[in-house]
Design a protein around this motif. Structure first.
Motif, PDB file in Angstrom:
ATOM      1  N   SER A   2     -12.970  -6.122  -7.252  1.00 53.52           N
ATOM      2  CA  SER A   2     -14.095  -5.872  -6.353  1.00 53.52           C
ATOM      3  C   SER A   2     -13.805  -6.531  -5.008  1.00 53.52           C
ATOM      4  N   THR A   3     -14.458  -6.004  -3.969  1.00 49.82           N
ATOM      5  CA  THR A   3     -14.227  -6.522  -2.621  1.00 49.82           C
ATOM      6  C   THR A   3     -15.540  -6.737  -1.898  1.00 49.82           C
ATOM      7  N   VAL A  32      -4.300  -5.998   1.188  1.00 52.17           N
ATOM      8  CA  VAL A  32      -5.651  -5.777   1.714  1.00 52.17           C
ATOM      9  C   VAL A  32      -5.537  -4.982   3.012  1.00 52.17           C
ATOM     10  N   THR A  33      -6.309  -3.894   3.106  1.00 49.85           N
ATOM     11  CA  THR A  33      -6.292  -3.018   4.278  1.00 49.85           C
ATOM     12  C   THR A  33      -7.695  -2.900   4.835  1.00 49.85           C
ATOM     13  N   ARG A  35     -10.021  -0.649   7.425  1.00 44.80           N
ATOM     14  CA  ARG A  35     -10.072   0.652   8.096  1.00 44.80           C
ATOM     15  C   ARG A  35     -11.353   0.771   8.918  1.00 44.80           C
ATOM     16  N   ARG A  44      -3.914  -5.099   8.286  1.00 43.58           N
ATOM     17  CA  ARG A  44      -3.344  -5.091   6.937  1.00 43.58           C
ATOM     18  C   ARG A  44      -2.719  -6.456   6.687  1.00 43.58           C
ATOM     19  N   LYS A  73     -14.257  -0.802   6.691  1.00 39.17           N
ATOM     20  CA  LYS A  73     -14.171  -0.698   5.237  1.00 39.17           C
ATOM     21  C   LYS A  73     -12.936  -1.461   4.784  1.00 39.17           C
ATOM     22  N   VAL A  74     -13.069  -2.207   3.704  1.00 40.02           N
ATOM     23  CA  VAL A  74     -11.936  -2.952   3.166  1.00 40.02           C
ATOM     24  C   VAL A  74     -11.457  -2.282   1.874  1.00 40.02           C
ATOM     25  N   GLU A  75     -10.133  -2.221   1.733  1.00 37.76           N
ATOM     26  CA  GLU A  75      -9.511  -1.708   0.519  1.00 37.76           C
ATOM     27  C   GLU A  75      -8.541  -2.763   0.013  1.00 37.76           C
ATOM     28  N   ALA A  76      -8.443  -2.903  -1.295  1.00 45.00           N
ATOM     29  CA  ALA A  76      -7.506  -3.876  -1.861  1.00 45.00           C
ATOM     30  C   ALA A  76      -6.737  -3.220  -3.004  1.00 45.00           C
ATOM     31  N   GLU A  77      -5.478  -3.624  -3.116  1.00 47.34           N
ATOM     32  CA  GLU A  77      -4.603  -3.095  -4.161  1.00 47.34           C
ATOM     33  C   GLU A  77      -3.814  -4.256  -4.757  1.00 47.34           C
TER      34      GLU A  77
END
Length: 83
Positions: A2-3, A32-33, A35, A44, A73-77
């Motif tokens: 979760s972020t 972590v990106t 956008r 990034r 918006k944050v995305e994590a992988e």
């Protein structure tokens, strides 16, 4: 995973909760990106994180956010094994 994202004064703190569901332990690469509203990547960051068996950790990553970016918006992988 979760972020959460907190943005202020050109800085974004992305908090990521990572859970190791397996019986093993080791390192992962956390990517972590950030956008903008159009989907363009504005920041990034990547780091290596150590996880123990069935461990859950919270990692905060500081990113530079454009002051005029608007909604972000944050995305994590999580990548295993790390590069």
């Amino acid at each position: 995973m979760s972020t959460a994202l907190e943005v202020s004064e050109g800085r974004a703190d992305a908090t990521v909760v990572v859970r190791n569901r397996g019986a093993g332990e080791g390192q992962i690469a956390l990517k972590v990106t950030l956008r903008d509203a159009s989907g363009k990547v504005v920041a990034r960051e990547a780091r290596t994180v150590e996880l123990g068996e069935r461990e859950t950790i919270e990692v905060t990553v500081e990113l530079t956010a454009p002051k005029d970016a608007g909604a972000l918006k944050v995305e994590a992988e999580a990548v295993y094994p790390p590069d």
